[in-house]
Design a protein around this motif. Structure first.
Motif, PDB file in Angstrom:
ATOM      1  N   SER A   1      61.726 -34.784 -79.422  1.00 42.66           N
ATOM      2  CA  SER A   1      61.778 -35.888 -80.425  1.00 42.66           C
ATOM      3  C   SER A   1      62.159 -35.293 -81.842  1.00 42.66           C
ATOM      4  N   LEU A   2      61.382 -34.360 -82.105  1.00 41.46           N
ATOM      5  CA  LEU A   2      61.513 -33.574 -83.600  1.00 41.46           C
ATOM      6  C   LEU A   2      62.681 -32.958 -83.606  1.00 41.46           C
ATOM      7  N   VAL A   3      63.191 -32.162 -82.730  1.00 41.74           N
ATOM      8  CA  VAL A   3      64.572 -31.513 -82.439  1.00 41.74           C
ATOM      9  C   VAL A   3      65.752 -32.418 -82.694  1.00 41.74           C
ATOM     10  N   TRP A   4      65.761 -33.558 -81.720  1.00 46.12           N
ATOM     11  CA  TRP A   4      66.797 -34.452 -81.820  1.00 46.12           C
ATOM     12  C   TRP A   4      66.998 -35.201 -83.332  1.00 46.12           C
ATOM     13  N   GLY A   5      65.482 -35.471 -83.873  1.00 45.73           N
ATOM     14  CA  GLY A   5      65.735 -36.089 -85.291  1.00 45.73           C
ATOM     15  C   GLY A   5      66.448 -35.297 -86.311  1.00 45.73           C
ATOM     16  N   VAL A   6      65.755 -33.920 -86.126  1.00 42.20           N
ATOM     17  CA  VAL A   6      66.417 -33.048 -87.108  1.00 42.20           C
ATOM     18  C   VAL A   6      68.065 -32.648 -86.738  1.00 42.20           C
ATOM     19  N   GLY A   7      68.159 -32.591 -85.568  1.00 44.16           N
ATOM     20  CA  GLY A   7      69.665 -32.407 -85.279  1.00 44.16           C
ATOM     21  C   GLY A   7      70.670 -33.712 -85.758  1.00 44.16           C
ATOM     22  N   PHE A   8      70.248 -34.661 -85.276  1.00 42.77           N
ATOM     23  CA  PHE A   8      71.441 -35.619 -85.931  1.00 42.77           C
ATOM     24  C   PHE A   8      71.295 -35.814 -87.319  1.00 42.77           C
ATOM     25  N   ALA A   9      70.214 -35.621 -88.139  1.00 40.12           N
ATOM     26  CA  ALA A   9      70.285 -35.609 -89.399  1.00 40.12           C
ATOM     27  C   ALA A   9      71.398 -34.498 -89.888  1.00 40.12           C
ATOM     28  N   ASN A  10      71.395 -33.617 -89.189  1.00 44.32           N
ATOM     29  CA  ASN A  10      72.098 -32.328 -89.830  1.00 44.32           C
ATOM     30  C   ASN A  10      73.551 -32.727 -89.350  1.00 44.32           C
ATOM     31  N   PHE A  11      73.985 -33.614 -88.508  1.00 45.00           N
ATOM     32  CA  PHE A  11      75.355 -34.090 -87.928  1.00 45.00           C
ATOM     33  C   PHE A  11      75.556 -35.192 -89.239  1.00 45.00           C
ATOM     34  N   VAL A  12      74.745 -35.760 -89.855  1.00 37.23           N
ATOM     35  CA  VAL A  12      74.924 -36.531 -91.150  1.00 37.23           C
ATOM     36  C   VAL A  12      75.380 -35.832 -92.319  1.00 37.23           C
ATOM     37  N   VAL A  13      74.581 -34.569 -92.438  1.00 38.66           N
ATOM     38  CA  VAL A  13      74.831 -33.675 -93.335  1.00 38.66           C
ATOM     39  C   VAL A  13      76.316 -32.881 -93.493  1.00 38.66           C
ATOM     40  N   GLY A  14      76.585 -32.677 -91.966  1.00 40.21           N
ATOM     41  CA  GLY A  14      77.613 -31.792 -91.581  1.00 40.21           C
ATOM     42  C   GLY A  14      77.540 -30.141 -91.301  1.00 40.21           C
ATOM     43  N   LEU A  15      77.633 -29.993 -89.954  1.00 38.77           N
ATOM     44  CA  LEU A  15      77.307 -28.489 -89.804  1.00 38.77           C
ATOM     45  C   LEU A  15      78.456 -27.658 -90.165  1.00 38.77           C
ATOM     46  N   PRO A  16      78.594 -26.508 -91.005  1.00 33.79           N
ATOM     47  CA  PRO A  16      79.689 -25.807 -91.566  1.00 33.79           C
ATOM     48  C   PRO A  16      80.321 -25.073 -90.314  1.00 33.79           C
ATOM     49  N   VAL A  17      81.516 -25.101 -90.190  1.00 32.21           N
ATOM     50  CA  VAL A  17      82.135 -24.270 -89.223  1.00 32.21           C
ATOM     51  C   VAL A  17      83.509 -23.798 -90.075  1.00 32.21           C
ATOM     52  N   ASN A  18      83.779 -22.545 -89.356  1.00 35.63           N
ATOM     53  CA  ASN A  18      85.177 -21.834 -89.808  1.00 35.63           C
ATOM     54  C   ASN A  18      86.411 -22.204 -89.309  1.00 35.63           C
ATOM     55  N   ALA A  19      87.314 -21.326 -89.546  1.00 35.78           N
ATOM     56  CA  ALA A  19      88.750 -21.667 -88.840  1.00 35.78           C
ATOM     57  C   ALA A  19      88.737 -21.546 -87.632  1.00 35.78           C
ATOM     58  N   ASP A  20      87.806 -20.731 -86.962  1.00 38.72           N
ATOM     59  CA  ASP A  20      87.925 -20.727 -85.441  1.00 38.72           C
ATOM     60  C   ASP A  20      86.839 -21.742 -84.805  1.00 38.72           C
ATOM     61  N   HIS A  21      86.448 -22.592 -85.563  1.00 40.41           N
ATOM     62  CA  HIS A  21      85.480 -23.622 -85.060  1.00 40.41           C
ATOM     63  C   HIS A  21      84.290 -22.975 -84.642  1.00 40.41           C
ATOM     64  N   ILE A  22      83.546 -22.044 -85.406  1.00 39.44           N
ATOM     65  CA  ILE A  22      82.460 -21.470 -85.000  1.00 39.44           C
ATOM     66  C   ILE A  22      81.335 -21.872 -86.081  1.00 39.44           C
ATOM     67  N   PHE A  23      80.237 -22.173 -85.679  1.00 42.08           N
ATOM     68  CA  PHE A  23      79.321 -22.675 -86.702  1.00 42.08           C
ATOM     69  C   PHE A  23      78.680 -21.445 -87.333  1.00 42.08           C
ATOM     70  N   ILE A  24      78.793 -21.379 -88.841  1.00 43.14           N
ATOM     71  CA  ILE A  24      78.519 -20.363 -89.662  1.00 43.14           C
ATOM     72  C   ILE A  24      76.996 -20.586 -90.419  1.00 43.14           C
ATOM     73  N   GLY A  25      76.310 -21.449 -90.030  1.00 40.66           N
ATOM     74  CA  GLY A  25      74.933 -21.586 -90.614  1.00 40.66           C
ATOM     75  C   GLY A  25      74.009 -20.869 -89.670  1.00 40.66           C
ATOM     76  N   SER A  26      72.944 -20.897 -90.147  1.00 41.78           N
ATOM     77  CA  SER A  26      71.719 -20.157 -89.818  1.00 41.78           C
ATOM     78  C   SER A  26      70.649 -21.124 -88.953  1.00 41.78           C
ATOM     79  N   PHE A  27      69.598 -20.759 -88.315  1.00 39.99           N
ATOM     80  CA  PHE A  27      68.718 -21.475 -87.677  1.00 39.99           C
ATOM     81  C   PHE A  27      67.999 -22.185 -88.854  1.00 39.99           C
ATOM     82  N   TRP A  28      67.531 -21.526 -89.789  1.00 34.65           N
ATOM     83  CA  TRP A  28      66.738 -21.951 -90.822  1.00 34.65           C
ATOM     84  C   TRP A  28      67.295 -22.908 -91.792  1.00 34.65           C
TER      85      TRP A  28
END
Length: 381
Positions: free
Chosen positions: A130-157
């Motif tokens: 429940s907690l992870v899904w709420g945090v996860g979809f809120a991150n989709f609203v903010v936008g997960l940073p990806v580079n030109a190779d379509h790799i996530f470049i953020g960190s867990f924290w």
């Protein structure tokens, strides 16, 4: 059909699968998280588990189907999410494993400590997703940073910003209220009244959290009129559900929490379109979006025809299972701690779906000579 519409159609279909998952599995999560709050006795805990016994594993199928559909329809989306967010998704998987083990093994031994251990498996296994899904979809609203190779470049924290944490807390509170109303809807007697009282208290907190989340979302990442309409629907629906639960209108209250859940997650998916929840500002003209992540036209066409045939069948089957197990339960339906059967409930309570069920939805055996229910061999009624 215009081939350019196929990715949009499948984005909508995947969103529908997620919506079904959160509406149905949401109350499952809530019921399990309420075990230490409302389940003060073993009989009450057994009644709570029995309310979701025939339903919980079917509800999880919506998640599996959503994941499979994402893999087939949008392999680019799937690859980036499952590689970049490996640890959060692993936490969800561990939680789901704990839930499944808890419901399957809780009744295998007639021992209080054994049952208490698996109760906590169910509690933790419901709280973490429940907690992870709420945090996860809120991150989709903010936008997960990806580079030109379509790799996530953020960190867990980096996933735990203020808005994302609010999304996680909101999801937990929403599912607790959703689950409490479901318990009130499916039970009678003392546990019914306790669930109503808790739904009123948790509902007030949930209204505040939902309002804070949807207003913040629309002020900073708004999608225009549609976003504000969905925000208003979510706030009004959860407020109405809270009031209706206190008034004893559990059916309408459950519809209210379901509508609020739908409005919140529809708002998330509207914000995610067409960038799929990614921040493409750093990938130098190679966006990871609906069209670049999609499968070929041929694949999407075949999947569309398969969905047209099989989705209605699945929906009809699941609706039928809810209808069969529609009756209310109470501690009077359970045998006492010494294995002696309680008094037989009223005849109308023994209709289809009214008999006590174990963690799989199986009817409790009866003694043909007396007409009384006996304790099942697995210790669960």
């Amino acid at each position: 059909m215009d081939p350019s519409l196929l990715p949009t159609i499948w984005f909508i279909l995947i969103a529908v699968l997620w919506l079904g998952y959160f509406v149905l599995e949401g109350f499952d999560y809530g019921v399990a998280m309420l075990l230490p709050i409302l389940g003060k006795t073993d009989k009450k805990r057994r009644v709570m588990i029995n309310t979701i016994g025939p339903l919980w594993d079917g509800n999880e199928v919506w998640l599996l189907t959503a994941g499979g559909a994402t893999f087939a329809a949008f392999p680019g989306w799937y690859a980036t999410l499952f590689s970049g967010l490996y640890l959060p998704l692993l936490l969800v998987l561990v939680g789901l494993i704990l839930r499944g083990v808890a419901f399957e093994y809780r009744a295998k031994r007639d021992d209080a400590r054994w049952r208490a251990m698996f109760d906590w498996f169910a509690i933790v296994g419901s709280f973490v997703p429940s907690l992870v899904w709420g945090v996860g979809f809120a991150n989709f609203v903010v936008g997960l940073p990806v580079n030109a190779d379509h790799i996530f470049i953020g960190s867990f924290w980096s996933l735990f910003g203020p808005f994302q944490l609010l999304g996680g807390v909101m999801a937990v509170a929403l599912f607790l209220t959703h689950g409490a109303i479901f318990i009130a809807l499916k039970t009678r007697g003392e546990i019914h009244e306790e669930a109503k009282a808790f739904a009123w208290k948790s509902g007030i907190v949930t209204v505040v959290l939902v309002a804070a989340l949807v207003v913040w979302q629309n002020l900073q990442w708004g999608t225009g009129v549609a976003g504000w309409v969905l925000a208003a629907v979510a706030i009004v629906a959860i407020a109405a559900a809270t009031a209706l639960a206190r008034a004893g209108r559990e059916g309408w209250a459950f519809a209210g929490t379901a509508l609020a859940t739908l409005a919140i997650w529809v708002g998330f998916f509207v914000t995610m379109y067409p960038d799929l929840g990614f921040d493409n500002s750093l990938n130098q003209g190679a966006p990871l979006d609906l069209w670049s992540a999609a499968s070929t036209e041929y694949t999407l066409t075949i999947m569309t025809w398969a969905a047209v045939v099989f989705v209605p069948i699945v929906l009809c089957y699941q609706a039928w299972s809810y209808w069969v197990f529609r009756k209310r339960l109470s501690v009077e339906n359970l045998p006492d701690d010494t294995g002696q059967a309680e008094a037989e409930p009223e005849p109308q309570r023994v209709a289809a779906g009214a008999a006590p069920v174990d963690g799989h939805g199986n009817d409790t055996p009866t003694d043909d000579s007396t007409g009384r229910r006996e304790q099942g061999t697995d210790g669960e009624a």
